[in-house]
Design an enzyme around this catalytic site. Structure first.
Site, short mmCIF file in Angstrom:
data_model
loop_
_atom_site.label_atom_id
_atom_site.label_comp_id
_atom_site.label_asym_id
_atom_site.label_seq_id
_atom_site.Cartn_x
_atom_site.Cartn_y
_atom_site.Cartn_z
N ASN A 1 -25.11 -14.55 51.70
CA ASN A 1 -23.87 -15.11 51.42
C ASN A 1 -23.86 -16.54 51.89
O ASN A 1 -23.83 -16.53 53.32
CB ASN A 1 -22.86 -14.26 52.12
CG ASN A 1 -22.56 -13.04 51.42
OD1 ASN A 1 -23.42 -12.42 50.51
ND2 ASN A 1 -21.66 -12.29 51.78
N GLU B 1 -23.88 -13.91 47.58
CA GLU B 1 -22.57 -14.83 47.33
C GLU B 1 -22.78 -16.11 47.38
O GLU B 1 -23.57 -16.62 48.30
CB GLU B 1 -21.60 -14.14 48.07
CG GLU B 1 -20.84 -12.83 48.19
CD GLU B 1 -19.68 -12.66 49.22
OE1 GLU B 1 -18.96 -13.86 49.63
OE2 GLU B 1 -19.57 -11.60 49.31
N ARG C 1 -22.40 -7.43 41.28
CA ARG C 1 -22.24 -6.71 42.56
C ARG C 1 -20.74 -6.34 42.69
O ARG C 1 -19.71 -7.19 42.50
CB ARG C 1 -22.73 -7.82 43.51
CG ARG C 1 -22.60 -7.21 45.12
CD ARG C 1 -22.52 -8.32 46.04
NE ARG C 1 -22.19 -7.70 47.51
CZ ARG C 1 -21.54 -8.63 48.46
NH1 ARG C 1 -21.70 -9.95 48.19
NH2 ARG C 1 -21.36 -7.78 49.43
N TYR D 1 -22.13 -20.33 51.88
CA TYR D 1 -20.95 -21.26 51.29
C TYR D 1 -21.30 -22.66 51.90
O TYR D 1 -20.75 -23.77 51.10
CB TYR D 1 -19.81 -20.72 51.70
CG TYR D 1 -19.56 -19.71 50.75
CD1 TYR D 1 -18.69 -19.58 49.67
CD2 TYR D 1 -19.57 -18.15 51.52
CE1 TYR D 1 -18.41 -18.46 48.92
CE2 TYR D 1 -19.35 -17.17 50.47
CZ TYR D 1 -18.69 -17.25 49.51
OH TYR D 1 -18.34 -16.03 48.79
N HIS E 1 -17.18 -3.20 52.18
CA HIS E 1 -16.67 -4.56 52.05
C HIS E 1 -15.29 -4.66 52.74
O HIS E 1 -14.39 -5.16 51.97
CB HIS E 1 -16.60 -5.14 50.54
CG HIS E 1 -16.71 -6.61 50.53
ND1 HIS E 1 -17.81 -7.16 49.77
CD2 HIS E 1 -15.98 -7.47 50.87
CE1 HIS E 1 -17.51 -8.72 49.70
NE2 HIS E 1 -16.59 -8.70 50.51
N GLU F 1 -21.12 -8.96 55.53
CA GLU F 1 -20.98 -10.01 56.38
C GLU F 1 -20.31 -9.44 57.81
O GLU F 1 -19.18 -9.67 58.15
CB GLU F 1 -19.71 -11.15 55.85
CG GLU F 1 -20.38 -11.71 54.72
CD GLU F 1 -19.25 -12.91 54.04
OE1 GLU F 1 -19.62 -13.63 53.53
OE2 GLU F 1 -18.21 -12.78 54.51
#
Length: 454
Positions: A294, A355, A76, A296, A120, A165
């Site tokens: 994504n 991600e 990516r 985390y 991005h 995002e």
């Protein structure tokens, strides 16, 4: 080996243009908002910039060789909008167009599937000077840029991320001022987030009209939410924050409407959201061919009475929860919860983990080897969490580790290291970490080892 993944599962790693490319003034590239923001005193740790980054713009052939060495089946990366359109619009820059053309071909030659991100975070500065994403005209500019990318690469690129995002863009870039362009305005941030989603819908329609058969989705920054206690007010805080962080983006793309509770919250503070025009939600609701996740960490929420309509705060993880080098709680089970929640709430839309990663202070030993055991365990635990979700019906089609290389981590500069590959920024030497070798074993076997070992 145990815990086998579905046939055809994509094993990838991720990067973005401004974080790795460098070469910010060559081959006709225009200035981006991150070039301008990074020059502001105090904006980025240690005054660091992406001017050189990982020098990937020049070193990409050897970096692609490195991907092949790791056995990646997918990569990516993002296209730099100001490399193709230095002023955000007008004639496309041939040098920029050719760069990504060669990169796509090199990936395919090695059997690596490209997943291309259109936005991005590196908006051309020329467009920012006309209002940036607050200006609805930028949606037209984005649609034209997306169409140019589809025309140039759509014959070879199957997967596209339109926006990366949008909550983080709105929150950090336009509400808190911690990211480019450094604005501090809630009303502007909510308008920006709507225009980002509208740009997604316009791009999806353009991709489908082109007939290439490509698939498009948004890479959402998703945080599973939990109440800090069983008290009704804490449960309400978790639900409210989930609307603010997750549902405000998932619902319009996948259901064609904004969540009513969050719409009411915003209107109670900002007044009528009249920038949402007739037909906008139909455009945004063109949907997504996949959901980009994504992930985390999670958010444990506590109510803050007297601060309605946003009366909540992050309470922090329970004592004893392991954390990354940035202090982010490491909670792989929450990833399982998130993937199952997406299926329950939004149906069987395919999912790509676009991600997932953690920053640790990885230093070479005396022998040059980088023994990043914490990242190995992070990988093992999170991939096991993904596998548990797949076993329970979650339609996950691939995993992209953040990141391939240590790189420029936005306002945090170069200190956080997320990569499977260590970068010595002075020499630009690359060294595969132990985690990279471990990940290569997983990709080769399409399965997890039974234990974490040498």
């Amino acid at each position: 080996m145990t815990a086998r993944f579905p046939d055809g599962f994509l094993w990838g790693a991720a990067a973005s243009a401004y974080q790795v490319e460098g070469s910010t003034t060559v081959d006709g590239r225009g200035e981006s908002i991150w070039d301008a923001f990074a020059r502001e005193p105090g904006a980025v740790a240690n005054g660091e910039t992406g001017d050189i980054a990982c020098d990937h713009y020049r070193r990409w052939p050897s970096d692609v060789d490195l991907m092949a060495e790791l056995g990646l089946s997918a990569y990516r990366f993002s296209i730099s909008w100001p490399r193709l359109f230095p002023d955000g619009a007008g004639a496309v820059c041939g040098a920029g167009l050719g760069h990504y053309d060669r990169l796509v071909d090199a990936l395919l030659d090695r059997g690596i599937t490209p997943l291309v991100t259109l936005y991005h975070w590196d908006l051309p500065q020329a467009l920012q000077e006309t209002g940036g994403w607050r200006n609805r005209d930028v949606v037209d500019r984005f649609a034209a840029y997306a169409d140019a990318c589809f025309a140039a690469y759509g014959d070879r690129v199957r997967f596209w991320v339109t926006q990366n995002e949008p909550w983080i863009v709105g929150l950090l870039g336009h509400h808190l001022g911690l990211h480019a362009p450094g604005e501090r305005d809630l009303a502007g941030a909510v308008r920006v987030m709507h225009h980002l989603l509208l740009g997604h819908g316009r791009a999806v329609r353009a991709l489908r009209a082109g007939g290439s058969g490509g698939q498009a989705g948004v890479a959402f920054s998703l945080f599973p939410h939990y109440p800090a206690s069983d008290a009704p007010e804490d449960r309400g805080a978790a639900e409210g924050s989930d609307g603010y962080v997750n549902r405000w983006f998932l619902d319009p793309v996948l259901r064609g409407r904004y969540p009513a509770d969050m719409w009411q919250r915003y209107e109670s503070v900002l007044g009528p959201l009249d920038f949402v025009r007739p037909g906008d939600l139909e455009t945004i609701g063109a949907g997504a061919d996949f959901v980009g996740v994504n992930y985390y960490t999670n958010r444990v929420m506590r109510a803050v009475p007297g601060h309605e309509p946003f009366g909540w705060k992050v309470a922090g993880a329970p004592e004893g929860t392991p954390v990354s080098g940035l202090g982010w709680p490491i909670v792989p089970d929450s990833l399982t919860d998130l993937l199952l929640r997406l299926r329950a709430d939004y149906g069987d839309v395919p999912v790509l983990i676009t991600e997932n990663g953690a920053a640790f202070d990885d230093r070479p030993g005396a022998d040059g080897r980088i023994r990043d055991d914490r990242r190995i365990r992070f990988l093992r635990d999170h991939l096991a969490a993904v596998h548990r979700a797949i076993e329970r019906g979650a339609p996950v089609r691939g995993y992209f580790h953040w990141s391939l290389l240590d790189n420029f981590e936005w306002a945090m500069g170069y200190a956080p290291r997320f990569g499977l590959v260590h970068v010595d920024y002075a020499s630009q030497a690359r060294t595969v970490k132990d985690s990279g070798r471990y990940y290569a074993r997983i990709a080769a076997a399409n399965a997890l080892p039974e234990a974490v070992d040498e």
